[in-house]
Design an enzyme around this catalytic site. Structure first.
Site, PDB file in Angstrom:
ATOM      1  N   HIS A 206       0.860  -1.194   0.000  1.00 11.47           N
ATOM      2  CA  HIS A 206       0.000   0.000   0.000  1.00 11.47           C
ATOM      3  C   HIS A 206       0.887   1.231   0.000  1.00 11.47           C
ATOM      4  O   HIS A 206       2.089   1.138   0.283  1.00 11.47           O
ATOM      5  CB  HIS A 206      -0.884   0.017   1.255  1.00 11.47           C
ATOM      6  CG  HIS A 206      -0.077   0.060   2.511  1.00 11.47           C
ATOM      7  ND1 HIS A 206       0.353  -1.068   3.164  1.00 11.47           N
ATOM      8  CD2 HIS A 206       0.431   1.107   3.222  1.00 11.47           C
ATOM      9  CE1 HIS A 206       1.074  -0.728   4.213  1.00 11.47           C
ATOM     10  NE2 HIS A 206       1.148   0.584   4.271  1.00 11.47           N
TER      11      HIS A 206
ATOM     12  N   HIS B 258       5.656   6.077  -0.789  1.00 10.70           N
ATOM     13  CA  HIS B 258       6.429   4.869  -1.084  1.00 10.70           C
ATOM     14  C   HIS B 258       5.578   3.641  -0.806  1.00 10.70           C
ATOM     15  O   HIS B 258       4.552   3.734  -0.117  1.00 10.70           O
ATOM     16  CB  HIS B 258       7.697   4.823  -0.229  1.00 10.70           C
ATOM     17  CG  HIS B 258       7.392   4.746   1.242  1.00 10.70           C
ATOM     18  ND1 HIS B 258       7.093   5.871   1.999  1.00 10.70           N
ATOM     19  CD2 HIS B 258       7.265   3.689   2.073  1.00 10.70           C
ATOM     20  CE1 HIS B 258       6.834   5.504   3.237  1.00 10.70           C
ATOM     21  NE2 HIS B 258       6.918   4.181   3.324  1.00 10.70           N
TER      22      HIS B 258
HETATM   23  P1  2AM Z   1       4.816   2.405   5.358  1.00 10.37           P
HETATM   24  O1  2AM Z   1       5.043   0.947   5.172  1.00 10.37           O
HETATM   25  O2  2AM Z   1       4.137   3.045   4.222  1.00 10.37           O
HETATM   26  O3  2AM Z   1       6.049   3.132   5.786  1.00 10.37           O
HETATM   27  C1  2AM Z   1       0.775   0.205   8.658  1.00 10.37           C
HETATM   28  O4  2AM Z   1       1.326  -0.131   9.892  1.00 10.37           O
HETATM   29  C2  2AM Z   1       1.671   1.187   7.946  1.00 10.37           C
HETATM   30  O5  2AM Z   1       1.754   2.377   8.692  1.00 10.37           O
HETATM   31  C3  2AM Z   1       3.083   0.703   7.791  1.00 10.37           C
HETATM   32  O6  2AM Z   1       3.178  -0.040   6.628  1.00 10.37           O
HETATM   33  C4  2AM Z   1       3.850   1.972   7.766  1.00 10.37           C
HETATM   34  O7  2AM Z   1       3.750   2.546   6.496  1.00 10.37           O
HETATM   35  C5  2AM Z   1       3.062   2.890   8.648  1.00 10.37           C
HETATM   36  N1  2AM Z   1       3.590   2.930  10.009  1.00 10.37           N
HETATM   37  C6  2AM Z   1       3.607   1.953  10.907  1.00 10.37           C
HETATM   38  N2  2AM Z   1       4.153   2.380  12.054  1.00 10.37           N
HETATM   39  C7  2AM Z   1       4.455   3.687  11.870  1.00 10.37           C
HETATM   40  C8  2AM Z   1       5.016   4.692  12.686  1.00 10.37           C
HETATM   41  N3  2AM Z   1       5.373   4.467  13.947  1.00 10.37           N
HETATM   42  N4  2AM Z   1       5.193   5.905  12.143  1.00 10.37           N
HETATM   43  C9  2AM Z   1       4.843   6.150  10.887  1.00 10.37           C
HETATM   44  N5  2AM Z   1       4.297   5.248  10.062  1.00 10.37           N
HETATM   45  C10 2AM Z   1       4.107   4.022  10.554  1.00 10.37           C
END
Ligand code: 2AM
Length: 189
Positions: free
Chosen positions: A36, A120
């Site tokens: 995603h 991304h």
């Molecule tokens: P990303 O993979 O696009 O970086 C679901 O958990 C999504 O939220 C993850 O895939 C990650 O996105 C984002 N995510 C999870 N933990 C996070 C955090 N502490 N801060 C920012 N984005 C986070």
């Protein structure tokens, strides 16, 4: 419960991304169903606050657009590689939508996210990959381009711990309006 707002990807693009998932020793790759583009990580939000967030997201009016994934990159903190990802072609309509989502969730009471937005698709959160292998991987996939695809909605996901990977559940989708004609066309020129 943890939530995030994201763009989903059509199956053909998922399969194209799947081809990038190899060549880094020890990496556990994100399964294709979990790919995603995060617009906003919300973190833990309780039920009543979520109603405000949902209403704010539902009030967003923004045009749909065409998008294409392009290249690969990584996030690092100091010497630690945090994530390896596929990038996204520059698209002002995506920035516009992300700004609207950010404003909406802040209006609904969440703390502003001061970070610069870098769209991304995370492919792996590698555990200390050998740096030469990482450089080889990044150079080898630099020219990656997905097929262009239409973005017609964005989605609120909840995230649950699974036995191996997180399990994401689409809670609600929010439609975008008809695509503006200024979106990227023939981006390969
Ligand atoms: P990303 O993979 O696009 O970086 C679901 O958990 C999504 O939220 C993850 O895939 C990650 O996105 C984002 N995510 C999870 N933990 C996070 C955090 N502490 N801060 C920012 N984005 C986070």
């Amino acid at each position: 419960m943890r939530y995030f707002v994201a763009l989903t990807l059509p199956d053909p693009v998922r399969w194209q991304l799947r081809l990038l998932c190899g060549g880094l020793p020890g990496a556990r790759w994100v399964p294709p169903e979990n790919f995603h583009i995060t617009l906003r990580f919300l973190g833990d939000v309780d039920g009543r606050d979520m109603d405000y967030v949902d209403a704010a997201l539902a009030s967003i009016r923004a045009p749909g657009f065409q998008l294409r994934l392009a290249g690969v990159g990584h996030f690092a903190s100091g010497n630690r590689v945090k994530a390896v990802w596929a990038g996204v072609d520059k698209e002002p309509a995506l920035t516009h939508l992300q700004n609207k989502v950010e404003s909406a969730v802040v209006r609904a009471g969440l703390t502003p996210d001061g970070q610069k937005y870098t769209p991304h698709v995370t492919l792996t959160w590698p555990k200390d990959p050998p740096i030469d292998k990482l450089q080889h991987y990044l150079a080898g996939h630099n020219l990656f381009r997905s097929e262009p695809f239409e973005v017609t909605h964005f989605t609120l996901f909840s995230s649950h711990a699974g036995s191996e990977n997180s399990v994401y559940h689409a809670e609600r989708s929010y439609a975008l309006t008809a695509r503006a004609t200024t979106s990227v066309q023939n981006a390969g020129r």
